[in-house]
Design a protein around this motif. Sequence first.
Motif, PDB file in Angstrom:
ATOM      1  N   LEU A   1       4.580   4.173  -7.798  1.00 40.38           N
ATOM      2  CA  LEU A   1       3.653   4.851  -7.075  1.00 40.38           C
ATOM      3  C   LEU A   1       3.619   5.762  -5.982  1.00 40.38           C
ATOM      4  O   LEU A   1       2.327   5.930  -5.221  1.00 40.38           O
ATOM      5  CB  LEU A   1       3.378   3.221  -6.006  1.00 40.38           C
ATOM      6  N   GLY A   2       4.025   6.753  -6.311  1.00 43.32           N
ATOM      7  CA  GLY A   2       5.060   8.112  -6.161  1.00 43.32           C
ATOM      8  C   GLY A   2       5.087   7.981  -4.348  1.00 43.32           C
ATOM      9  O   GLY A   2       5.349   9.370  -3.494  1.00 43.32           O
ATOM     10  N   ALA A   3       6.652   6.639  -4.104  1.00 46.77           N
ATOM     11  CA  ALA A   3       6.608   7.099  -2.787  1.00 46.77           C
ATOM     12  C   ALA A   3       7.415   8.228  -2.961  1.00 46.77           C
ATOM     13  O   ALA A   3       8.179   8.559  -3.872  1.00 46.77           O
ATOM     14  CB  ALA A   3       7.860   5.810  -3.191  1.00 46.77           C
ATOM     15  N   ASP A   4       8.293   9.449  -1.856  1.00 46.79           N
ATOM     16  CA  ASP A   4       9.054  10.229  -1.191  1.00 46.79           C
ATOM     17  C   ASP A   4      10.385   9.419  -2.085  1.00 46.79           C
ATOM     18  O   ASP A   4      11.252  10.089  -1.869  1.00 46.79           O
ATOM     19  CB  ASP A   4       8.674  10.513  -0.840  1.00 46.79           C
TER      20      ASP A   4
ATOM     21  N   GLU B   1       0.985  -1.395  -0.010  1.00 49.59           N
ATOM     22  CA  GLU B   1       0.081   0.258   0.260  1.00 49.59           C
ATOM     23  C   GLU B   1       0.522   1.546  -0.104  1.00 49.59           C
ATOM     24  O   GLU B   1       0.227   2.515   1.121  1.00 49.59           O
ATOM     25  CB  GLU B   1      -1.544  -0.390   1.016  1.00 49.59           C
ATOM     26  N   VAL B   2       1.502   1.513  -0.889  1.00 49.80           N
ATOM     27  CA  VAL B   2       2.498   2.266  -1.177  1.00 49.80           C
ATOM     28  C   VAL B   2       2.052   3.775  -1.514  1.00 49.80           C
ATOM     29  O   VAL B   2       1.063   3.888  -2.305  1.00 49.80           O
ATOM     30  CB  VAL B   2       3.709   2.429  -1.564  1.00 49.80           C
ATOM     31  N   ARG B   3       1.962   4.648  -0.813  1.00 49.65           N
ATOM     32  CA  ARG B   3       0.943   6.246  -0.591  1.00 49.65           C
ATOM     33  C   ARG B   3       1.914   6.821  -1.046  1.00 49.65           C
ATOM     34  O   ARG B   3       3.202   6.782  -0.928  1.00 49.65           O
ATOM     35  CB  ARG B   3       0.069   6.485  -0.276  1.00 49.65           C
ATOM     36  N   PRO B   4       1.679   8.367  -2.034  1.00 50.48           N
ATOM     37  CA  PRO B   4       3.006   9.274  -2.135  1.00 50.48           C
ATOM     38  C   PRO B   4       3.167  10.009  -0.895  1.00 50.48           C
ATOM     39  O   PRO B   4       2.208  10.408   0.141  1.00 50.48           O
ATOM     40  CB  PRO B   4       1.522  10.007  -2.744  1.00 50.48           C
ATOM     41  N   GLY B   5       4.171  10.047  -1.188  1.00 51.90           N
ATOM     42  CA  GLY B   5       5.205  10.497   0.396  1.00 51.90           C
ATOM     43  C   GLY B   5       5.497   9.571   0.686  1.00 51.90           C
ATOM     44  O   GLY B   5       6.265   9.834   1.736  1.00 51.90           O
ATOM     45  N   ASP B   6       5.241   8.360   0.613  1.00 48.63           N
ATOM     46  CA  ASP B   6       5.818   7.432   1.901  1.00 48.63           C
ATOM     47  C   ASP B   6       7.560   6.856   1.782  1.00 48.63           C
ATOM     48  O   ASP B   6       8.227   7.221   0.786  1.00 48.63           O
ATOM     49  CB  ASP B   6       5.025   5.920   1.109  1.00 48.63           C
TER      50      ASP B   6
END
Lengths: 182, 398
Positions: free
Chosen positions: B208-211, B182-187
């Motif tokens: 998937l938007g990981a930081d 469940e990788v979300r933006p900013g992770d």
Amino acid sequence: MGRVGTVFAVAGALGAAAAGSARAAVTRRRAASNHPSRGAGTRPRAAMTRRRDAGTRLPAGPDDGRPGHWQVVTIDRSPQEVLPTGARPEPLRRLGDAVEVTVRPAPGDRGTELAARPVPGAAWPGLAAHLLGDDPALLVRRTLWQVKQLAEAGEQLRADRPPYERTEPDGTWLPPPDRPAG
Amino acid sequence: MRALCWTSGGELAVRQVPDPELRNEHDVIVQVRRSATCGADLPLLAGRVTGLAADDVLGHEFVGDVVEVGPAVRRHRVGDRVVVCASVACGGCWYCRQGLPSCCDNGSTEPAEAEAEWGHPVAGGFGQPRAAGGFAGSHAEYVRVPYADFGAFTVPEAVGDDRALFASDAAPAGWMGAEGGEVRPGDVVAVWGAGAVGQLAARSAWLLGADRVVVVDRHPARLLMARQHSGAETIDLRHTDVAAELRELSGGRGPDVCVEAVGGLAAEHRSLADRFTGRTRMPEAIREAVYACRKGGNVFVLNSGARFVDAFPTGAAVHKGLTVRGARQHGQRYIPMLLDRMARGELRTEHLATHHFPLERAVEGYALFRDRPEECLRAVFTPQEPHSPPGDTAVRVA
Ligand SMILES: NC(=O)c1ccc[n+]([C@@H]2O[C@H](COP(=O)([O-])OP(=O)(O)OC[C@H]3O[C@@H](n4cnc5c(N)ncnc54)[C@H](O)[C@@H]3O)[C@@H](O)[C@H]2O)c1
Ligand SMILES: [Zn+2]
Ligand SMILES: [Zn+2]
């Protein structure tokens, strides 16, 4: 039909009861008290015992005069699809009266729960007797899985034949006719 | 045809075996263009997994051309260039319909027997011991593909063979690690293992938007590749306190998502008891992930070779409220999306195909993949390439 809690049974007699639709074989009360995975209140005796001492494995099998465990598979198709004519589907039919069979809709729209168990002391019909080996439960289970695979996948999956099964008497195997051997 | 076979006693050999045949109505026969080694094969070669028989063909990641089609096949015709999911699933059972095809009920020819291994039958696999269905592998000129409408995917023109090849297994596995975690933006995402699977998990986390994505391994060349191609930072576990470094890189919180994509260790010492119970010694990465992960975070385990693992840090998982999950990749669910991304250039994998070998030299390819991981990330076999004259060449690999 299809609602959770509605039970329709194809009791042990169904093999013989090829006459009439599955609906005609509905025996709600009886099935409810017979089906292996019903709530505790309607559990058959063996299952209740099993639940109480969950850690102990009961010696079960047709030879001790008690029915063995129910073998159950859930088939992701409606009961009408699993038993379109109401009769037992192949290859379950091959086991004849040696097994007792129940059918009911699975909860949560998951299709059909098909259960079978050996009838104590019953005679296994010819081919089944041949396949029986020393573990009737395994034959029943295997047969249920075959019914399931036919209903869900449309065919019974076969393994590749290993080279030794394809070896000709002269020690070579035959390549398929229209493709040259690599 | 020629094929890379398991012989016995840990030997591999390229041999002459019968061509595959259509066995079911939904089968196709594929002429293999590319077939790759995988970290999941190493336990087989190390004799950790029993059940392979002489002349069993290895290999499960492949791309090729359809040359024969069963009568019930609807989506494919002769001439289609296809990539095939490494696991065999029916498409018609409850699990397949829920998007969990690697949990398929009908991927095995003997589901009742297959229940013995994990309690329930799971999807079948190519080039595995018989219990996985009995499907010959892809390190061969031809391979039979069951349930072809569900498991084989036509490759878009724009995607070359060395890219499509990874859609078979490594890319869906990596994607699932990131998506299932469940990788979300900013992770902040940490990945253990810089093999093809780990690198593609890292790349997927980016998409998937990981930081921030951090890859942990012990091979500098693999870590370099992860930096260059996956947008990852890296930790060389030989010289660093991994947990401390991860804390520092995540503001003291710990990574939000930890993906374990570790393999290898084929040459590890195993006691007799380990051999008997099938226990493996790969818990370090899982343990490290559980300790490093932030409270309430997700740990996704991809390592399919870990059978029994001792000293699992249950307390840390409970007290930190973690979700620990695992799966074999659900390729049938992800492959169309992955091929799209490959066609758009978002997902490039050619660099992972570090070595190509004609099929005749497949034994050498495996030895390189196993013994020189710092150099070889995937050995890719090319059965359509001209080969030296047939003859059994056996090389001891275990
Ligand atoms: N779940 C699935 O569907 C699926 C699919 C394919 C592969 N796999 C599994 O994924 C794993 C990786 O596959 P691969 O092909 O990339 O393998 P690989 O052998 O090429 O790479 C594994 C990497 O893990 C590294 N490693 C070993 N111990 C480590 C540790 N403690 N910490 C960090 N890194 C460590 C190794 O150095 C190596 O670079 C294997 O276990 C394989 O079985 C799972
Ligand atoms: Zn693989
Ligand atoms: Zn399925």
